[in-house]
Design a protein around this motif. Structure first.
Motif, PDB file in Angstrom:
ATOM      1  N   CYS A   9      -2.647   9.460  -3.128  1.00  0.00           N
ATOM      2  CA  CYS A   9      -2.172   8.753  -4.337  1.00  0.00           C
ATOM      3  C   CYS A   9      -3.119   7.591  -4.669  1.00  0.00           C
ATOM      4  CB  CYS A   9      -0.754   8.219  -4.126  1.00  0.00           C
ATOM      5  SG  CYS A   9      -0.204   7.240  -5.550  1.00  0.00           S
ATOM      6  N   CYS A  34      -2.771   5.093  -6.741  1.00  0.00           N
ATOM      7  CA  CYS A  34      -2.196   3.910  -7.394  1.00  0.00           C
ATOM      8  C   CYS A  34      -2.520   2.639  -6.600  1.00  0.00           C
ATOM      9  CB  CYS A  34      -0.686   4.074  -7.568  1.00  0.00           C
ATOM     10  SG  CYS A  34       0.261   3.584  -6.117  1.00  0.00           S
ATOM     11  N   ARG A  87       0.372  13.515  -1.407  1.00  0.00           N
ATOM     12  CA  ARG A  87       1.003  12.207  -1.239  1.00  0.00           C
ATOM     13  C   ARG A  87      -0.001  11.212  -0.663  1.00  0.00           C
ATOM     14  NH1 ARG A  87       1.922   8.075  -1.729  1.00  0.00           N
ATOM     15  NH2 ARG A  87       3.748   6.757  -1.352  1.00  0.00           N
ATOM     16  N   HIS A 120       8.693   6.989  -4.947  1.00  0.00           N
ATOM     17  CA  HIS A 120       7.387   6.541  -5.436  1.00  0.00           C
ATOM     18  C   HIS A 120       6.893   7.461  -6.563  1.00  0.00           C
ATOM     19  CE1 HIS A 120       3.659   4.326  -5.074  1.00  0.00           C
ATOM     20  NE2 HIS A 120       2.985   5.471  -5.088  1.00  0.00           N
ATOM     21  N   ASN A 121       6.200   6.843  -7.532  1.00  0.00           N
ATOM     22  CA  ASN A 121       5.597   7.622  -8.616  1.00  0.00           C
ATOM     23  C   ASN A 121       4.078   7.628  -8.470  1.00  0.00           C
ATOM     24  OD1 ASN A 121       7.954   8.287 -10.246  1.00  0.00           O
ATOM     25  ND2 ASN A 121       8.098   6.057 -10.530  1.00  0.00           N
ATOM     26  N   SER A 122       3.490   8.816  -8.552  1.00  0.00           N
ATOM     27  CA  SER A 122       2.030   8.949  -8.471  1.00  0.00           C
ATOM     28  C   SER A 122       1.517   9.586  -9.750  1.00  0.00           C
ATOM     29  CB  SER A 122       1.620   9.851  -7.296  1.00  0.00           C
ATOM     30  OG  SER A 122       2.087   9.333  -6.070  1.00  0.00           O
ATOM     31  N   CYS A 173      -0.959   2.095  -3.207  1.00  0.00           N
ATOM     32  CA  CYS A 173      -1.347   2.985  -2.101  1.00  0.00           C
ATOM     33  C   CYS A 173      -2.792   2.770  -1.665  1.00  0.00           C
ATOM     34  CB  CYS A 173      -1.135   4.440  -2.498  1.00  0.00           C
ATOM     35  SG  CYS A 173       0.614   4.874  -2.657  1.00  0.00           S
TER      36      CYS A 173
HETATM   37 ZN   LIG Z   1       0.888   5.366  -4.844  1.00  0.00          ZN
END
Ligand SMILES: [Zn+2]
Ligand SMILES: [Fe+2]
Length: 358
Positions: free
Chosen positions: A30, A32, A27, A73-75, A35
């Protein structure tokens, strides 16, 4: 998260390979844009913002791993990122070989030529020693080394300090006595990690410079007597350096390992070591180990001695390399200036020089 086993995520790739990854790690990293701070490449997401961390669903396909977290949340993690080596190489040091002799580099070229400087710094990181030749014999020349070694590390004594035979000097270095192997400022909890010794004039007889590969000696000692080695890693020893206006004191073990158990700081100064408490049972254990190590050190093949001429600068990685001096036999004029730098900054300079293409 409970207090039991740390949670892991098992990833099964479609081609059959698999890997286990710590859930919190996954987590935390991540990649993205929400993040990370794209502008700075720093992490923006902070784990502590979540009350709990768990996987709602995951899918591993040819491109990578997609995770939906229970927080919503999507990773998306590229497979190459998950399989990359995330261990950063530390600079490699090598114990001196039998035929080792210090590398000599021209002062002016070191300052002006990028490729030459890279070669010199690489030599320094590997051997812990560099001698710069043909330097000016003017005072404060050491200031100019900041361009290659990073800012001067100041201590409570003079920024650039003079070593001359001086009846009022605060340290054995100011006498004509021999100087046993040591590093400077053992009386600081973080002693300077690089020292430059600039010989401005050396017309004295005797007083040859000595250097010792302290880490190489310690490595051999560790093999031969691991229990004694451990005592020197554990027992704190008092060191003090003072003059009229200053008083520095630290109580630290002689050997500090890094978290991987490798050599970190070797702190060794017979002259600055203070009287230990004889009633503390560790003192006897310490002395037993210290005596053995010291005998090994002064008889070690990991030492070199040479005359440092006027216009030469000896640079040592001083958490590793010990320096000293043979007795000065006759007081011909001898003038040395010392300054300190930090090893982290030297490594920084290598990285910067390597990525500059001019
Ligand atoms: Zn993220
Ligand atoms: Fe010294």
């Amino acid at each position: 998260m409970s207090a039991e086993m740390p949670a892991n995520v098992r990833v099964n790739w479609p081609d059959g390979g698999s890997m286990m990854l710590p859930t919190l790690w996954l987590r935390d990293v991540c990649p993205c844009p929400d993040c990370r701070i794209e502008q700075t490449q720093e992490k923006r997401f902070h784990l502590a913002a979540l009350e709990s961390v768990s996987v709602a669903s995951l899918c591993a396909d040819a491109e990578g791993l997609k995770v939906t977290w229970s927080e919503g949340h999507n990773s998306v993690y590229p497979r190459s990122f998950l399989e990359a080596n995330h261990v950063r190489d530390q600079p490699k040091w090598r114990p001196w070989s039998d035929d080792y002799s210090p590398g000599y580099f021209d002062f002016t070229t070191f300052l002006s030529d990028r490729v030459y400087a890279i070669r010199a710094i690489e030599e320094f990181l590997e051997a812990g020693v560099l001698v710069l030749t043909n330097s000016p014999t003017e005072e404060l020349t050491l200031e100019r080394l900041a361009a290659r070694l990073g800012p001067i590390r100041e201590v409570l004594f003079d920024r650039i300090h003079n070593v001359k035979v001086d009846p009022k000097g605060y340290n054995v270095a100011h006498t004509s006595l021999p100087l046993p192997p040591h590093n400077d400022f053992a009386s600081y909890s973080w002693p300077p990690s690089v020292q430059a010794l600039h010989m401005l004039a050396n017309e004295a007889t005797g007083g040859r410079s000595t250097i010792y590969d302290g880490w190489a000696v310690l490595q051999a000692f560790r093999q031969e007597d691991p229990a004694a080695f451990d005592v020197l890693c554990r027992v704190a020893v008092p060191f003090r350096e003072f003059d009229d206006g200053n008083e520095t004191f630290a109580c630290e073990p002689i050997i500090r390992l890094n978290p991987n158990g490798e050599m970190g700081v070797f702190r060794y100064s017979n002259q600055l070591m203070q009287v230990m408490d004889p009633l503390n049972p560790d003192t006897a254990a310490f002395y037993d180990a210290y005596y053995k190590l010291s005998r090994r050190l002064i008889t070690s093949p990991f030492n070199r001695r040479f005359r440092l001429h006027g216009g030469e600068i000896l640079v040592v990685a001083s958490h590793r390399i010990l320096h000293g001096r043979e007795a000065i036999e006759d007081a011909g004029f001898r003038h040395l200036q010392d300054a300190y730098f930090e090893h982290d900054n030297v490594r920084n300079m290598l990285t910067v020089l390597e990525r500059t293409h001019d």
